[in-house]
Motif scaffolding. Structure first.
Motif, PDB file in Angstrom:
ATOM      1  N   THR A  51      -3.996  -3.136  -1.787  1.00  0.00           N
ATOM      2  CA  THR A  51      -2.798  -2.314  -2.088  1.00  0.00           C
ATOM      3  C   THR A  51      -2.986  -1.486  -3.354  1.00  0.00           C
ATOM      4  O   THR A  51      -2.254  -0.539  -3.569  1.00  0.00           O
ATOM      5  CB  THR A  51      -1.543  -3.186  -2.310  1.00  0.00           C
ATOM      6  OG1 THR A  51      -1.707  -3.927  -3.522  1.00  0.00           O
ATOM      7  CG2 THR A  51      -1.304  -4.124  -1.151  1.00  0.00           C
ATOM      8  N   GLU A  52      -3.905  -1.893  -4.230  1.00  0.00           N
ATOM      9  CA  GLU A  52      -4.078  -1.277  -5.553  1.00  0.00           C
ATOM     10  C   GLU A  52      -2.852  -1.470  -6.423  1.00  0.00           C
ATOM     11  O   GLU A  52      -2.556  -0.657  -7.305  1.00  0.00           O
ATOM     12  CB  GLU A  52      -4.471   0.194  -5.432  1.00  0.00           C
ATOM     13  CG  GLU A  52      -5.783   0.356  -4.673  1.00  0.00           C
ATOM     14  CD  GLU A  52      -6.288   1.780  -4.670  1.00  0.00           C
ATOM     15  OE1 GLU A  52      -6.190   2.451  -5.710  1.00  0.00           O
ATOM     16  OE2 GLU A  52      -6.748   2.223  -3.612  1.00  0.00           O
ATOM     17  N   CYS A  53      -2.087  -2.541  -6.185  1.00  0.00           N
ATOM     18  CA  CYS A  53      -0.967  -2.865  -7.069  1.00  0.00           C
ATOM     19  C   CYS A  53      -1.515  -3.408  -8.391  1.00  0.00           C
ATOM     20  O   CYS A  53      -2.697  -3.748  -8.480  1.00  0.00           O
ATOM     21  CB  CYS A  53      -0.048  -3.896  -6.402  1.00  0.00           C
ATOM     22  SG  CYS A  53      -0.796  -5.531  -6.262  1.00  0.00           S
ATOM     23  N   ARG A 106       0.840  -1.202   0.000  1.00  0.00           N
ATOM     24  CA  ARG A 106       0.000   0.000   0.000  1.00  0.00           C
ATOM     25  C   ARG A 106       0.882   1.262   0.000  1.00  0.00           C
ATOM     26  O   ARG A 106       0.634   2.221  -0.715  1.00  0.00           O
ATOM     27  CB  ARG A 106      -0.849  -0.020   1.259  1.00  0.00           C
ATOM     28  CG  ARG A 106      -2.246   0.478   1.075  1.00  0.00           C
ATOM     29  CD  ARG A 106      -2.972   0.494   2.389  1.00  0.00           C
ATOM     30  NE  ARG A 106      -3.620  -0.759   2.696  1.00  0.00           N
ATOM     31  CZ  ARG A 106      -3.785  -1.257   3.920  1.00  0.00           C
ATOM     32  NH1 ARG A 106      -3.315  -0.624   4.972  1.00  0.00           N
ATOM     33  NH2 ARG A 106      -4.400  -2.385   4.114  1.00  0.00           N
ATOM     34  N   LYS A 110      -6.839  -5.798  -4.055  1.00  0.00           N
ATOM     35  CA  LYS A 110      -7.861  -4.872  -3.521  1.00  0.00           C
ATOM     36  C   LYS A 110      -7.260  -3.901  -2.513  1.00  0.00           C
ATOM     37  O   LYS A 110      -7.545  -2.725  -2.510  1.00  0.00           O
ATOM     38  CB  LYS A 110      -8.930  -5.651  -2.751  1.00  0.00           C
ATOM     39  CG  LYS A 110     -10.060  -6.233  -3.555  1.00  0.00           C
ATOM     40  CD  LYS A 110     -10.881  -7.077  -2.567  1.00  0.00           C
ATOM     41  CE  LYS A 110     -11.842  -7.997  -3.245  1.00  0.00           C
ATOM     42  NZ  LYS A 110     -13.134  -7.418  -3.460  1.00  0.00           N
TER      43      LYS A 110
END
Ligand code: KIV
Length: 272
Positions: free
Chosen positions: A112-114, A74, A110
């Motif tokens: 971390t949005e990696c 994150r 979901k």
């Protein structure tokens, strides 16, 4: 309407399309600040489970929990705006079954949005790689020396030094490419084998201690900065950060002991 045009992040398919093209530049990163600095220069940042050893003082990557990867993932995703962010799946979070891998990889994406995850293993993980990629999760594979299998390898050792070992590593490379991985980290593999694998498969090979024959390179950021206390011999050190930190902290301690404190200010404004 906002005048601000958000920068577009590189994607896993864009990295895959770089096969055979300009070398892919990558580094590990574990925090927002170093991610923001490296973002200008790299194609992807890997939140590697090496953070267990580099940042948390573990002897191996094995104890690293999923929650720790998510926390650091994150931070890196917040710091980087352009580079693709890839987060490592830690030991025990994906090997049991494709369903376990999906459940945990979906959490990583979901929370971390990696843009992709990485997992270790060749043929034995091919079914899982296929399962994840078919469900919208881009996967970077990792073959050769896979540190999560350190107990089975018996230490950090170059792989493929004997020609007799080549076939198994080649089969791993083909299996992960056919399963749908968008790139594969090839760690500590002898140069002629790394060159052969790079020619054999149609996804980029990202070498670490695996020669210039690969399509790109990754290093642990702290190693190439000269910050890690011990680095593998193949690492070129581009900085002397440990020395710089030592010097700065010594000067600070000298200042405090000599009562050379900064002038107090009336506000808490930041420097430009
Ligand atoms: O965990 C890590 O940092 C890695 C790289 C060394 C490839 O897997």
């Amino acid at each position: 309407m906002s005048q601000h045009t958000p920068l577009k992040r590189l994607t896993a398919p864009e990295i895959r399309a770089r096969k055979g093209g300009a070398p892919i530049v990558s580094l590990t990163s574990y925090h927002a600040h170093t991610a923001a600095i490296a973002d200008k220069y790299v194609d992807f940042l890997l939140v590697g489970d090496s953070l267990g050893m580099v940042m948390h003082g573990y002897e191996t990557t094995l104890p690293v929990p999923l929650d720790l990867m998510i926390m650091h993932g994150r931070a890196v995703a917040r710091g980087a705006r352009r580079a693709l962010v890839v987060v490592d799946m830690p030991f025990g979070s994906y090997e049991e079954s494709p369903a376990q891998a999906f459940r945990n990889a979906a959490r990583v994406i979901k929370e971390t949005e990696c843009g992709a995850i990485k997992l270790e293993g060749g043929i034995r993980m091919a079914e899982t790689i296929k399962f994840l990629t078919e469900r919208g999760i881009p996967v970077m594979a990792h073959i050769g020396l896979t540190p999560q299998a350190i107990n089975a390898f018996g230490g950090f050792k170059t792989q493929g030094r004997e020609k007799a070992q080549w076939a198994a590593i080649e089969a791993d490379a083909v299996a992960v490419a056919e399963a749908g991985a968008f790139a594969v980290v090839v760690e500590a593999v002898a140069e002629p084998l790394a060159a052969k694998i790079t020619k054999m498969i149609d996804i980029p090979t990202i070498g670490i201690g695996a020669s210039a024959a690969c399509d790109g390179q990754i290093l642990v950021m702290e190693d190439m900065l000269g910050l890690s206390p011990r680095v593998p011999k193949f690492v070129k050190e581009f900085g002397k950060v440990a020395q710089a930190i030592d010097g700065a902290i010594k000067s600070y301690a000298d200042d405090v002991r000599e009562r050379r404190f900064p002038e107090p200010r009336n506000t808490y404004d930041m420097k430009d």
